[in-house]
Design a protein around this motif. Sequence first.
Motif, PDB file in Angstrom:
ATOM      1  N   ASP A  57     -21.547 -22.611 -11.200  1.00  0.00           N
ATOM      2  CA  ASP A  57     -21.775 -21.651 -10.116  1.00  0.00           C
ATOM      3  C   ASP A  57     -21.880 -22.330  -8.758  1.00  0.00           C
ATOM      4  O   ASP A  57     -21.895 -21.643  -7.730  1.00  0.00           O
ATOM      5  N   TYR A  58     -21.954 -23.656  -8.744  1.00  0.00           N
ATOM      6  CA  TYR A  58     -22.236 -24.377  -7.513  1.00  0.00           C
ATOM      7  C   TYR A  58     -21.004 -25.117  -6.996  1.00  0.00           C
ATOM      8  O   TYR A  58     -20.158 -25.579  -7.772  1.00  0.00           O
ATOM      9  N   LEU A  59     -20.954 -25.223  -5.687  1.00  0.00           N
ATOM     10  CA  LEU A  59     -19.984 -26.096  -5.027  1.00  0.00           C
ATOM     11  C   LEU A  59     -20.628 -27.455  -4.866  1.00  0.00           C
ATOM     12  O   LEU A  59     -21.699 -27.582  -4.250  1.00  0.00           O
ATOM     13  N   LEU A  60     -19.998 -28.494  -5.414  1.00  0.00           N
ATOM     14  CA  LEU A  60     -20.534 -29.854  -5.315  1.00  0.00           C
ATOM     15  C   LEU A  60     -19.983 -30.525  -4.067  1.00  0.00           C
ATOM     16  O   LEU A  60     -18.763 -30.633  -3.898  1.00  0.00           O
ATOM     17  N   PHE A  61     -20.878 -30.949  -3.207  1.00  0.00           N
ATOM     18  CA  PHE A  61     -20.497 -31.626  -1.958  1.00  0.00           C
ATOM     19  C   PHE A  61     -20.936 -33.076  -2.069  1.00  0.00           C
ATOM     20  O   PHE A  61     -22.131 -33.376  -2.063  1.00  0.00           O
ATOM     21  N   TRP A  62     -19.951 -33.973  -2.192  1.00  0.00           N
ATOM     22  CA  TRP A  62     -20.241 -35.398  -2.379  1.00  0.00           C
ATOM     23  C   TRP A  62     -20.117 -36.131  -1.049  1.00  0.00           C
ATOM     24  O   TRP A  62     -19.115 -35.999  -0.342  1.00  0.00           O
ATOM     25  N   ILE A  63     -21.125 -36.908  -0.729  1.00  0.00           N
ATOM     26  CA  ILE A  63     -21.123 -37.739   0.475  1.00  0.00           C
ATOM     27  C   ILE A  63     -20.950 -39.184   0.051  1.00  0.00           C
ATOM     28  O   ILE A  63     -21.837 -39.763  -0.582  1.00  0.00           O
ATOM     29  N   LYS A 101     -20.355 -19.865  -1.962  1.00  0.00           N
ATOM     30  CA  LYS A 101     -21.040 -20.263  -3.185  1.00  0.00           C
ATOM     31  C   LYS A 101     -22.250 -21.117  -2.821  1.00  0.00           C
ATOM     32  O   LYS A 101     -22.271 -21.743  -1.751  1.00  0.00           O
ATOM     33  N   PRO A 102     -23.262 -21.160  -3.671  1.00  0.00           N
ATOM     34  CA  PRO A 102     -24.366 -22.098  -3.424  1.00  0.00           C
ATOM     35  C   PRO A 102     -23.862 -23.534  -3.492  1.00  0.00           C
ATOM     36  O   PRO A 102     -22.921 -23.842  -4.216  1.00  0.00           O
ATOM     37  N   VAL A 103     -24.489 -24.400  -2.726  1.00  0.00           N
ATOM     38  CA  VAL A 103     -24.014 -25.775  -2.565  1.00  0.00           C
ATOM     39  C   VAL A 103     -25.046 -26.745  -3.135  1.00  0.00           C
ATOM     40  O   VAL A 103     -26.253 -26.587  -2.911  1.00  0.00           O
ATOM     41  N   LEU A 104     -24.547 -27.732  -3.854  1.00  0.00           N
ATOM     42  CA  LEU A 104     -25.375 -28.838  -4.328  1.00  0.00           C
ATOM     43  C   LEU A 104     -24.835 -30.117  -3.701  1.00  0.00           C
ATOM     44  O   LEU A 104     -23.675 -30.471  -3.908  1.00  0.00           O
ATOM     45  N   VAL A 105     -25.674 -30.799  -2.932  1.00  0.00           N
ATOM     46  CA  VAL A 105     -25.268 -32.009  -2.222  1.00  0.00           C
ATOM     47  C   VAL A 105     -25.630 -33.225  -3.061  1.00  0.00           C
ATOM     48  O   VAL A 105     -26.795 -33.463  -3.376  1.00  0.00           O
ATOM     49  N   LEU A 106     -24.599 -33.989  -3.432  1.00  0.00           N
ATOM     50  CA  LEU A 106     -24.758 -35.270  -4.113  1.00  0.00           C
ATOM     51  C   LEU A 106     -24.233 -36.365  -3.205  1.00  0.00           C
ATOM     52  O   LEU A 106     -23.430 -36.103  -2.314  1.00  0.00           O
ATOM     53  N   TYR A 107     -24.626 -37.599  -3.452  1.00  0.00           N
ATOM     54  CA  TYR A 107     -24.277 -38.662  -2.515  1.00  0.00           C
ATOM     55  C   TYR A 107     -24.377 -40.024  -3.182  1.00  0.00           C
ATOM     56  O   TYR A 107     -25.052 -40.203  -4.208  1.00  0.00           O
ATOM     57  N   GLY A 108     -23.670 -40.982  -2.573  1.00  0.00           N
ATOM     58  CA  GLY A 108     -23.825 -42.361  -2.989  1.00  0.00           C
ATOM     59  C   GLY A 108     -25.180 -42.882  -2.567  1.00  0.00           C
ATOM     60  O   GLY A 108     -25.724 -42.494  -1.525  1.00  0.00           O
ATOM     61  N   LEU A 109     -25.744 -43.780  -3.367  1.00  0.00           N
ATOM     62  CA  LEU A 109     -27.097 -44.251  -3.088  1.00  0.00           C
ATOM     63  C   LEU A 109     -27.185 -45.048  -1.791  1.00  0.00           C
ATOM     64  O   LEU A 109     -28.283 -45.208  -1.249  1.00  0.00           O
ATOM     65  N   ASP A 110     -26.056 -45.538  -1.273  1.00  0.00           N
ATOM     66  CA  ASP A 110     -26.092 -46.255  -0.002  1.00  0.00           C
ATOM     67  C   ASP A 110     -26.247 -45.318   1.189  1.00  0.00           C
ATOM     68  O   ASP A 110     -26.332 -45.784   2.330  1.00  0.00           O
ATOM     69  N   TYR A 111     -26.290 -44.002   0.947  1.00  0.00           N
ATOM     70  CA  TYR A 111     -26.554 -43.030   2.015  1.00  0.00           C
ATOM     71  C   TYR A 111     -27.938 -42.409   1.867  1.00  0.00           C
ATOM     72  O   TYR A 111     -28.251 -41.416   2.534  1.00  0.00           O
TER      73      TYR A 111
END
Length: 503
Positions: free
Chosen positions: A231-237, A135-145
Amino acid sequence: MESELELRFEISRTADYIHRRNFTRVALQFPDELLKDSTKVVSSLRNKLCSLKASHGGGDFEDVGLFVMADTTFGSCCVDEVGALHINAECVIHYGHTCLSSTSKLPAFFVFGKSPISISSCAEKLLSYASAAGKPVLVLYGLDYTHVILDIKEALLEATKSIVSKSKLEIHVADVICSSINPSENSDSHSVTGGLSGFSSQDNDVTALTINNYRIGGLTWNLPLGSKMEDYLLFWIGPENPAFANVVLTFNGCEIVRYDATEDHLVTDFSRQRRILKRRYFLVEKAKDANMVGILVGTLGVAGYLHVIDQMKELVTRAGKKAYTLAMGRPNPAKLANFPECDVFIYVSCAQTAMLDSKEFLAPVITPFEAMLAFKSGGQWTGEYVMEFRDLIDLSPVEGTKPSEEARFSFLQGGYVEDHNLQDDGSEETEGVLAMTNETQKTLQLHDRSHNSVVKGIAKSGAEFFATRSYHGLDMESHNPSPETFVRGRSGRASGYDDERSK
Protein backbone atom coordinates in the motif's frame (compact mmCIF):
# COMPACT_ATOMS: atom_id res chain seq x y z
CA MET A 1 36.13 23.57 16.99
CA GLU A 2 36.24 20.18 15.31
CA SER A 3 37.87 19.80 11.92
CA GLU A 4 36.12 18.38 8.86
CA LEU A 5 37.81 15.00 9.36
CA GLU A 6 36.74 14.88 13.02
CA LEU A 7 33.14 15.62 12.06
CA ARG A 8 33.12 13.16 9.19
CA PHE A 9 34.52 10.26 11.22
CA GLU A 10 32.78 11.29 14.47
CA ILE A 11 36.00 11.31 16.48
CA SER A 12 34.45 12.78 19.65
CA ARG A 13 31.59 10.28 19.78
CA THR A 14 33.93 7.37 19.05
CA ALA A 15 36.45 8.42 21.70
CA ASP A 16 33.65 8.83 24.25
CA TYR A 17 32.38 5.31 23.46
CA ILE A 18 35.86 3.82 23.98
CA HIS A 19 36.60 5.89 27.09
CA ARG A 20 33.30 5.20 28.91
CA ARG A 21 33.72 1.44 28.47
CA ASN A 22 37.42 1.50 29.35
CA PHE A 23 38.50 -0.50 26.30
CA THR A 24 42.27 -0.93 25.98
CA ARG A 25 42.56 -2.76 22.64
CA VAL A 26 40.37 -1.43 19.82
CA ALA A 27 40.21 -2.59 16.19
CA LEU A 28 39.40 0.05 13.57
CA GLN A 29 37.87 -1.54 10.47
CA PHE A 30 38.12 0.51 7.25
CA PRO A 31 36.79 -0.32 3.79
CA ASP A 32 39.17 0.05 0.86
CA GLU A 33 37.85 3.50 -0.16
CA LEU A 34 38.48 4.95 3.33
CA LEU A 35 41.81 3.29 4.04
CA LYS A 36 43.69 6.38 2.85
CA ASP A 37 42.28 8.32 5.82
CA SER A 38 43.07 5.66 8.43
CA THR A 39 46.34 7.20 9.68
CA LYS A 40 44.70 10.60 10.17
CA VAL A 41 41.77 9.01 11.98
CA VAL A 42 44.07 7.05 14.30
CA SER A 43 46.10 10.18 15.11
CA SER A 44 43.01 12.29 15.77
CA LEU A 45 41.34 9.56 17.81
CA ARG A 46 44.45 9.02 19.90
CA ASN A 47 44.69 12.73 20.67
CA LYS A 48 41.04 12.85 21.70
CA LEU A 49 41.46 9.83 23.98
CA CYS A 50 44.46 11.48 25.63
CA SER A 51 42.39 14.62 26.19
CA LEU A 52 39.60 12.62 27.81
CA LYS A 53 42.09 10.82 30.01
CA ALA A 54 43.67 14.12 31.09
CA SER A 55 40.28 15.70 31.80
CA HIS A 56 39.52 12.88 34.23
CA GLY A 57 42.86 13.27 35.99
CA GLY A 58 44.44 10.19 34.51
CA GLY A 59 42.96 7.81 37.07
CA ASP A 60 43.14 4.12 36.31
CA PHE A 61 42.65 4.55 32.57
CA GLU A 62 45.22 2.62 30.58
CA ASP A 63 46.64 3.60 27.22
CA VAL A 64 44.44 2.45 24.38
CA GLY A 65 45.93 0.35 21.58
CA LEU A 66 44.41 1.18 18.19
CA PHE A 67 44.77 -1.37 15.37
CA VAL A 68 43.77 -0.70 11.76
CA MET A 69 42.11 -3.60 9.90
CA ALA A 70 41.75 -3.66 6.11
CA ASP A 71 41.16 -6.16 3.30
CA THR A 72 38.57 -8.17 5.20
CA THR A 73 38.15 -11.86 4.41
CA PHE A 74 34.49 -11.43 3.52
CA GLY A 75 32.34 -8.36 2.76
CA SER A 76 33.51 -5.07 4.24
CA CYS A 77 29.94 -4.25 5.31
CA CYS A 78 30.13 -6.91 8.07
CA VAL A 79 32.15 -6.60 11.25
CA ASP A 80 35.34 -8.66 10.91
CA GLU A 81 35.24 -10.36 14.29
CA VAL A 82 37.79 -13.02 13.32
CA GLY A 83 40.39 -10.43 12.34
CA ALA A 84 39.72 -8.47 15.53
CA LEU A 85 40.09 -11.56 17.72
CA HIS A 86 43.49 -12.25 16.17
CA ILE A 87 44.78 -9.11 17.89
CA ASN A 88 42.75 -9.74 21.07
CA ALA A 89 40.62 -6.67 20.46
CA GLU A 90 37.90 -5.84 22.96
CA CYS A 91 35.69 -4.05 20.45
CA VAL A 92 35.50 -3.05 16.78
CA ILE A 93 34.93 0.43 15.38
CA HIS A 94 33.40 -0.03 11.92
CA TYR A 95 33.70 2.79 9.39
CA GLY A 96 31.75 3.27 6.18
CA HIS A 97 28.89 1.33 4.62
CA THR A 98 27.50 -1.41 6.83
CA CYS A 99 24.69 -3.95 6.80
CA LEU A 100 24.38 -3.70 10.60
CA SER A 101 24.40 -7.47 10.96
CA SER A 102 24.50 -8.57 14.58
CA THR A 103 27.86 -9.74 15.92
CA SER A 104 28.47 -13.00 17.79
CA LYS A 105 31.08 -12.09 20.41
CA LEU A 106 32.57 -8.61 20.21
CA PRO A 107 30.81 -5.28 20.74
CA ALA A 108 30.84 -3.02 17.70
CA PHE A 109 30.45 0.73 17.18
CA PHE A 110 29.41 2.06 13.76
CA VAL A 111 30.46 5.28 12.05
CA PHE A 112 28.18 5.51 9.03
CA GLY A 113 29.81 8.51 7.38
CA LYS A 114 28.16 11.71 6.19
CA SER A 115 27.33 11.94 2.49
CA PRO A 116 26.37 15.40 1.17
CA ILE A 117 22.75 16.07 0.22
CA SER A 118 20.45 19.01 -0.54
CA ILE A 119 17.83 18.78 2.19
CA SER A 120 15.41 21.28 0.68
CA SER A 121 15.58 19.73 -2.80
CA CYS A 122 15.10 16.22 -1.40
CA ALA A 123 12.03 17.25 0.62
CA GLU A 124 10.57 19.18 -2.32
CA LYS A 125 10.92 16.28 -4.75
CA LEU A 126 9.55 13.83 -2.21
CA LEU A 127 6.41 15.88 -1.59
CA SER A 128 5.88 16.58 -5.28
CA TYR A 129 6.05 12.91 -6.24
CA ALA A 130 4.04 11.73 -3.22
CA SER A 131 1.23 14.22 -3.92
CA ALA A 132 0.92 12.97 -7.50
CA ALA A 133 1.06 9.30 -6.47
CA GLY A 134 -1.76 9.63 -3.95
CA LYS A 135 -0.36 6.89 -1.72
CA PRO A 136 1.16 6.87 1.77
CA VAL A 137 4.93 7.21 1.66
CA LEU A 138 7.61 5.27 3.52
CA VAL A 139 11.04 6.93 3.45
CA LEU A 140 14.04 4.59 3.49
CA TYR A 141 17.65 5.67 3.14
CA GLY A 142 21.27 4.68 3.10
CA LEU A 143 22.87 4.78 6.52
CA ASP A 144 25.35 7.43 5.34
CA TYR A 145 22.41 9.88 5.24
CA THR A 146 21.43 9.28 8.86
CA HIS A 147 22.93 12.62 9.89
CA VAL A 148 20.36 14.60 7.83
CA ILE A 149 17.21 12.56 8.43
CA LEU A 150 16.04 14.73 11.32
CA ASP A 151 16.54 17.83 9.16
CA ILE A 152 14.60 16.22 6.30
CA LYS A 153 11.82 15.38 8.76
CA GLU A 154 11.59 19.00 9.87
CA ALA A 155 11.56 20.19 6.25
CA LEU A 156 8.73 17.77 5.44
CA LEU A 157 6.72 18.89 8.46
CA GLU A 158 7.05 22.53 7.42
CA ALA A 159 6.19 21.78 3.82
CA THR A 160 3.08 19.75 4.69
CA LYS A 161 1.59 22.79 6.43
CA SER A 162 1.33 24.56 3.08
CA ILE A 163 -0.68 21.75 1.46
CA VAL A 164 -3.38 21.40 4.11
CA SER A 165 -6.13 22.04 1.59
CA LYS A 166 -4.98 19.22 -0.63
CA SER A 167 -5.60 15.51 -0.22
CA LYS A 168 -4.40 13.78 2.90
CA LEU A 169 -0.68 13.05 2.76
CA GLU A 170 0.80 10.38 5.00
CA ILE A 171 4.58 10.10 5.37
CA HIS A 172 6.56 7.68 7.52
CA VAL A 173 10.34 7.70 7.99
CA ALA A 174 12.22 4.57 9.07
CA ASP A 175 14.44 4.55 12.14
CA VAL A 176 18.02 3.35 12.39
CA ILE A 177 18.10 0.18 14.47
CA CYS A 178 21.29 1.04 16.32
CA SER A 179 24.64 2.76 16.27
CA SER A 180 26.34 0.19 18.47
CA ILE A 181 25.97 -3.53 19.18
CA ASN A 182 26.95 -5.48 22.25
CA PRO A 183 25.92 -9.16 22.08
CA SER A 184 26.73 -9.75 25.76
CA GLU A 185 24.20 -7.13 26.88
CA ASN A 186 21.35 -8.17 24.56
CA SER A 187 19.72 -11.58 24.72
CA ASP A 188 18.02 -10.74 21.43
CA SER A 189 20.64 -9.82 18.85
CA HIS A 190 18.11 -7.54 17.14
CA SER A 191 17.32 -5.50 20.25
CA VAL A 192 20.19 -3.06 20.47
CA THR A 193 20.41 0.44 21.87
CA GLY A 194 21.16 3.68 20.09
CA GLY A 195 18.15 3.81 17.76
CA LEU A 196 17.12 7.16 16.30
CA SER A 197 13.63 8.58 16.76
CA GLY A 198 11.39 8.37 13.72
CA PHE A 199 8.23 10.17 12.81
CA SER A 200 4.91 9.75 11.04
CA SER A 201 3.64 12.90 9.40
CA GLN A 202 0.11 13.54 8.22
CA ASP A 203 -2.24 16.49 8.08
CA ASN A 204 -3.45 15.26 11.47
CA ASP A 205 -1.55 13.50 14.20
CA VAL A 206 -1.48 9.76 13.78
CA THR A 207 -2.11 7.62 16.83
CA ALA A 208 -2.98 4.38 15.06
CA LEU A 209 -1.90 1.14 16.62
CA THR A 210 0.97 -0.69 14.96
CA ILE A 211 1.23 -4.42 14.77
CA ASN A 212 3.72 -5.15 11.98
CA ASN A 213 7.38 -4.40 12.44
CA TYR A 214 9.79 -4.51 9.50
CA ARG A 215 13.59 -4.51 9.41
CA ILE A 216 15.96 -4.27 6.49
CA GLY A 217 19.49 -2.99 6.00
CA GLY A 218 19.79 -1.54 9.50
CA LEU A 219 16.41 0.25 9.30
CA THR A 220 13.19 -0.51 11.16
CA TRP A 221 9.61 0.78 11.01
CA ASN A 222 6.07 -0.07 12.06
CA LEU A 223 2.95 -0.07 9.92
CA PRO A 224 -0.50 0.99 11.14
CA LEU A 225 -3.17 -1.58 11.82
CA GLY A 226 -4.50 -3.14 8.62
CA SER A 227 -1.77 -1.72 6.34
CA LYS A 228 0.47 -3.70 4.00
CA MET A 229 3.80 -2.84 2.42
CA GLU A 230 2.19 -2.94 -1.04
CA ASP A 231 0.00 0.00 0.00
CA TYR A 232 3.01 2.28 0.39
CA LEU A 233 5.23 4.20 -1.98
CA LEU A 234 8.86 3.52 -1.05
CA PHE A 235 11.07 6.59 -1.33
CA TRP A 236 14.76 5.67 -1.17
CA ILE A 237 17.39 8.30 -0.44
CA GLY A 238 20.83 7.22 -1.59
CA PRO A 239 22.78 5.61 -4.43
CA GLU A 240 22.08 2.36 -6.24
CA ASN A 241 24.07 0.03 -4.01
CA PRO A 242 23.58 -3.44 -2.47
CA ALA A 243 21.40 -1.94 0.28
CA PHE A 244 19.02 -0.51 -2.33
CA ALA A 245 19.03 -3.78 -4.32
CA ASN A 246 18.04 -5.55 -1.10
CA VAL A 247 15.03 -3.22 -0.77
CA VAL A 248 13.97 -3.65 -4.42
CA LEU A 249 14.06 -7.45 -4.27
CA THR A 250 12.51 -7.80 -0.83
CA PHE A 251 9.63 -5.41 -1.57
CA ASN A 252 9.27 -6.20 -5.26
CA GLY A 253 5.52 -5.64 -5.10
CA CYS A 254 5.84 -1.99 -4.03
CA GLU A 255 6.15 1.14 -6.12
CA ILE A 256 9.65 2.51 -5.55
CA VAL A 257 11.30 5.81 -6.40
CA ARG A 258 14.94 6.68 -5.66
CA TYR A 259 16.38 10.10 -4.96
CA ASP A 260 19.94 10.36 -6.22
CA ALA A 261 21.57 12.91 -3.93
CA THR A 262 24.67 13.20 -6.11
CA GLU A 263 22.77 14.08 -9.30
CA ASP A 264 19.81 15.69 -7.46
CA HIS A 265 17.08 13.91 -9.43
CA LEU A 266 14.53 11.10 -9.08
CA VAL A 267 14.91 7.65 -10.63
CA THR A 268 11.77 5.58 -11.22
CA ASP A 269 12.87 2.91 -13.72
CA PHE A 270 13.94 -0.26 -11.90
CA SER A 271 13.10 -2.78 -14.60
CA ARG A 272 16.69 -4.01 -14.61
CA GLN A 273 16.62 -4.75 -10.90
CA ARG A 274 13.29 -6.54 -11.16
CA ARG A 275 14.57 -8.65 -14.05
CA ILE A 276 17.01 -10.10 -11.55
CA LEU A 277 14.09 -11.97 -9.99
CA LYS A 278 13.51 -13.82 -13.26
CA ARG A 279 17.11 -14.99 -13.30
CA ARG A 280 16.91 -16.01 -9.65
CA TYR A 281 13.87 -18.14 -10.46
CA PHE A 282 15.88 -19.76 -13.28
CA LEU A 283 18.67 -20.57 -10.82
CA VAL A 284 16.16 -22.14 -8.44
CA GLU A 285 14.95 -24.45 -11.22
CA LYS A 286 18.56 -25.26 -12.11
CA ALA A 287 19.34 -26.09 -8.49
CA LYS A 288 16.53 -28.65 -8.41
CA ASP A 289 18.48 -30.78 -10.90
CA ALA A 290 21.66 -30.68 -8.79
CA ASN A 291 23.11 -33.84 -7.21
CA MET A 292 26.00 -32.45 -5.16
CA VAL A 293 25.71 -29.12 -3.36
CA GLY A 294 28.49 -26.93 -1.97
CA ILE A 295 27.67 -24.73 1.03
CA LEU A 296 29.88 -21.63 0.95
CA VAL A 297 30.68 -19.99 4.28
CA GLY A 298 30.42 -16.28 3.50
CA THR A 299 30.71 -14.95 7.04
CA LEU A 300 32.30 -15.91 10.35
CA GLY A 301 30.87 -13.12 12.47
CA VAL A 302 27.18 -12.64 11.70
CA ALA A 303 25.10 -14.05 14.54
CA GLY A 304 23.32 -17.28 13.61
CA TYR A 305 25.48 -18.26 10.62
CA LEU A 306 26.41 -21.66 12.11
CA HIS A 307 22.76 -22.50 12.68
CA VAL A 308 21.91 -21.63 9.07
CA ILE A 309 24.80 -23.76 7.75
CA ASP A 310 23.54 -26.73 9.76
CA GLN A 311 20.04 -26.00 8.52
CA MET A 312 21.22 -26.02 4.91
CA LYS A 313 23.10 -29.32 5.45
CA GLU A 314 19.99 -30.95 6.82
CA LEU A 315 17.88 -29.52 4.01
CA VAL A 316 20.21 -30.85 1.30
CA THR A 317 20.66 -34.23 2.99
CA ARG A 318 16.93 -34.75 3.42
CA ALA A 319 16.47 -33.97 -0.26
CA GLY A 320 18.70 -36.98 -1.06
CA LYS A 321 21.72 -34.94 -2.19
CA LYS A 322 25.32 -34.68 -1.05
CA ALA A 323 26.41 -31.54 0.81
CA TYR A 324 29.95 -30.23 1.21
CA THR A 325 30.86 -27.20 3.34
CA LEU A 326 33.52 -24.89 1.88
CA ALA A 327 35.23 -21.87 3.46
CA MET A 328 37.28 -19.81 1.01
CA GLY A 329 36.70 -16.14 1.73
CA ARG A 330 35.15 -14.15 -1.09
CA PRO A 331 34.03 -16.52 -3.87
CA ASN A 332 35.19 -15.99 -7.44
CA PRO A 333 35.01 -18.15 -10.59
CA ALA A 334 38.58 -19.41 -10.21
CA LYS A 335 38.05 -20.60 -6.63
CA LEU A 336 34.79 -22.40 -7.30
CA ALA A 337 36.19 -23.99 -10.47
CA ASN A 338 38.32 -26.16 -8.16
CA PHE A 339 35.13 -27.98 -7.16
CA PRO A 340 33.60 -29.10 -10.48
CA GLU A 341 31.76 -31.95 -8.76
CA CYS A 342 29.37 -29.43 -7.17
CA ASP A 343 26.35 -28.68 -9.35
CA VAL A 344 25.25 -25.68 -7.29
CA PHE A 345 26.55 -23.60 -4.37
CA ILE A 346 24.60 -22.10 -1.45
CA TYR A 347 26.17 -18.85 -0.25
CA VAL A 348 25.55 -18.19 3.45
CA SER A 349 26.32 -14.52 3.93
CA CYS A 350 24.77 -11.22 4.99
CA ALA A 351 21.84 -9.90 2.97
CA GLN A 352 23.89 -7.33 1.06
CA THR A 353 26.58 -9.74 -0.17
CA ALA A 354 24.58 -12.98 -0.51
CA MET A 355 23.41 -12.39 -4.07
CA LEU A 356 26.29 -13.05 -6.47
CA ASP A 357 26.09 -12.59 -10.22
CA SER A 358 27.14 -16.13 -11.10
CA LYS A 359 27.01 -15.78 -14.89
CA GLU A 360 30.78 -16.28 -15.10
CA PHE A 361 30.76 -19.19 -12.64
CA LEU A 362 30.74 -22.83 -13.80
CA ALA A 363 27.92 -23.59 -11.35
CA PRO A 364 25.15 -21.28 -10.09
CA VAL A 365 25.39 -19.66 -6.66
CA ILE A 366 22.09 -19.32 -4.80
CA THR A 367 20.95 -17.90 -1.45
CA PRO A 368 19.62 -19.95 1.51
CA PHE A 369 16.07 -18.79 0.70
CA GLU A 370 16.42 -20.03 -2.88
CA ALA A 371 17.83 -23.31 -1.57
CA MET A 372 14.69 -23.83 0.51
CA LEU A 373 12.56 -23.26 -2.60
CA ALA A 374 14.66 -25.70 -4.62
CA PHE A 375 15.15 -28.54 -2.14
CA LYS A 376 11.99 -28.42 -0.06
CA SER A 377 9.36 -30.74 -1.47
CA GLY A 378 6.31 -28.86 -2.73
CA GLY A 379 7.97 -25.47 -2.31
CA GLN A 380 6.61 -22.83 -4.67
CA TRP A 381 7.67 -19.27 -5.22
CA THR A 382 4.86 -16.84 -4.48
CA GLY A 383 6.89 -13.76 -5.40
CA GLU A 384 8.07 -13.17 -1.84
CA TYR A 385 11.83 -12.87 -1.54
CA VAL A 386 13.86 -13.14 1.69
CA MET A 387 17.45 -11.87 1.78
CA GLU A 388 18.16 -12.11 5.52
CA PHE A 389 19.13 -15.69 6.35
CA ARG A 390 18.25 -15.00 10.00
CA ASP A 391 14.59 -14.80 8.94
CA LEU A 392 14.87 -18.44 7.83
CA ILE A 393 16.08 -19.75 11.19
CA ASP A 394 12.57 -20.11 12.58
CA LEU A 395 11.41 -21.99 9.49
CA SER A 396 11.62 -25.79 9.57
CA PRO A 397 13.18 -27.23 6.41
CA VAL A 398 12.88 -30.79 7.69
CA GLU A 399 9.17 -31.28 7.10
CA GLY A 400 8.35 -32.65 3.70
CA THR A 401 11.88 -32.60 2.34
CA LYS A 402 12.36 -36.30 1.76
CA PRO A 403 12.98 -37.11 -1.92
CA SER A 404 9.78 -38.04 -3.68
CA GLU A 405 9.45 -41.46 -5.29
CA GLU A 406 7.53 -39.89 -8.16
CA ALA A 407 9.28 -38.26 -11.08
CA ARG A 408 9.13 -34.47 -11.28
CA PHE A 409 9.10 -32.24 -14.33
CA SER A 410 12.35 -30.40 -15.06
CA PHE A 411 11.87 -27.13 -16.94
CA LEU A 412 15.52 -27.11 -17.99
CA GLN A 413 15.63 -30.65 -19.36
CA GLY A 414 12.13 -30.43 -20.77
CA GLY A 415 10.88 -33.70 -19.32
CA TYR A 416 10.28 -35.79 -16.21
CA VAL A 417 13.31 -36.77 -14.14
CA GLU A 418 13.83 -38.90 -11.05
CA ASP A 419 15.82 -37.50 -8.16
CA HIS A 420 18.74 -39.73 -7.21
CA ASN A 421 19.06 -40.47 -3.52
CA LEU A 422 22.79 -40.11 -2.91
CA GLN A 423 22.58 -40.79 0.83
CA ASP A 424 23.63 -44.45 0.92
CA ASP A 425 23.81 -46.51 4.06
CA GLY A 426 27.42 -47.58 3.56
CA SER A 427 26.65 -51.18 2.60
CA GLU A 428 28.41 -50.85 -0.75
CA GLU A 429 31.65 -49.89 0.94
CA THR A 430 31.93 -53.32 2.52
CA GLU A 431 32.84 -54.82 -0.85
CA GLY A 432 36.08 -52.88 -0.94
CA VAL A 433 37.75 -50.54 -3.36
CA LEU A 434 37.00 -52.72 -6.38
CA ALA A 435 33.26 -52.39 -5.85
CA MET A 436 33.52 -48.60 -5.64
CA THR A 437 35.59 -48.50 -8.82
CA ASN A 438 33.06 -50.60 -10.73
CA GLU A 439 30.21 -48.47 -9.45
CA THR A 440 32.09 -45.32 -10.48
CA GLN A 441 32.46 -46.57 -14.02
CA LYS A 442 28.71 -47.16 -14.18
CA THR A 443 27.60 -43.86 -12.69
CA LEU A 444 30.11 -41.58 -14.35
CA GLN A 445 30.03 -41.32 -18.12
CA LEU A 446 32.25 -38.76 -19.84
CA HIS A 447 31.29 -38.05 -23.44
CA ASP A 448 33.60 -35.91 -25.60
CA ARG A 449 31.04 -34.19 -27.79
CA SER A 450 33.55 -31.57 -28.89
CA HIS A 451 37.10 -30.56 -28.16
CA ASN A 452 36.02 -28.07 -25.52
CA SER A 453 33.03 -29.73 -23.84
CA VAL A 454 32.78 -32.43 -21.22
CA VAL A 455 29.44 -33.73 -20.01
CA LYS A 456 29.45 -34.87 -16.39
CA GLY A 457 27.37 -37.82 -15.30
CA ILE A 458 25.90 -38.59 -11.90
CA ALA A 459 28.31 -39.19 -9.04
CA LYS A 460 27.29 -40.33 -5.58
CA SER A 461 30.05 -38.41 -3.83
CA GLY A 462 33.01 -36.16 -4.39
CA ALA A 463 35.33 -39.14 -3.95
CA GLU A 464 33.74 -40.95 -6.87
CA PHE A 465 34.00 -37.86 -9.03
CA PHE A 466 37.64 -37.45 -8.03
CA ALA A 467 38.41 -41.07 -8.97
CA THR A 468 37.50 -40.43 -12.60
CA ARG A 469 39.61 -37.29 -13.01
CA SER A 470 42.72 -37.61 -15.12
CA TYR A 471 44.72 -35.34 -12.80
CA HIS A 472 44.78 -36.20 -9.10
CA GLY A 473 47.39 -33.70 -7.96
CA LEU A 474 51.13 -33.99 -7.50
CA ASP A 475 52.41 -37.56 -7.29
CA MET A 476 54.41 -37.76 -4.07
CA GLU A 477 55.07 -41.51 -4.27
CA SER A 478 58.67 -42.61 -4.56
CA HIS A 479 60.19 -46.08 -5.08
CA ASN A 480 63.20 -45.13 -2.97
CA PRO A 481 62.12 -44.51 0.65
CA SER A 482 65.45 -42.93 1.62
CA PRO A 483 65.68 -39.11 1.31
CA GLU A 484 67.42 -37.67 -1.72
CA THR A 485 70.69 -35.78 -1.34
CA PHE A 486 70.67 -32.02 -1.65
CA VAL A 487 71.26 -30.66 -5.13
CA ARG A 488 72.69 -27.17 -5.54
CA GLY A 489 70.48 -25.08 -7.78
CA ARG A 490 71.19 -22.14 -10.03
CA SER A 491 72.27 -18.84 -8.52
CA GLY A 492 72.12 -15.27 -9.72
CA ARG A 493 69.38 -13.26 -11.37
CA ALA A 494 66.90 -14.34 -14.01
CA SER A 495 68.41 -11.87 -16.48
CA GLY A 496 71.67 -13.80 -16.30
CA TYR A 497 72.47 -16.69 -13.97
CA ASP A 498 76.07 -17.25 -12.86
CA ASP A 499 76.51 -20.34 -15.05
CA GLU A 500 75.21 -18.41 -18.07
CA ARG A 501 77.68 -15.57 -17.62
CA SER A 502 80.61 -17.96 -17.68
CA LYS A 503 79.64 -19.24 -21.12
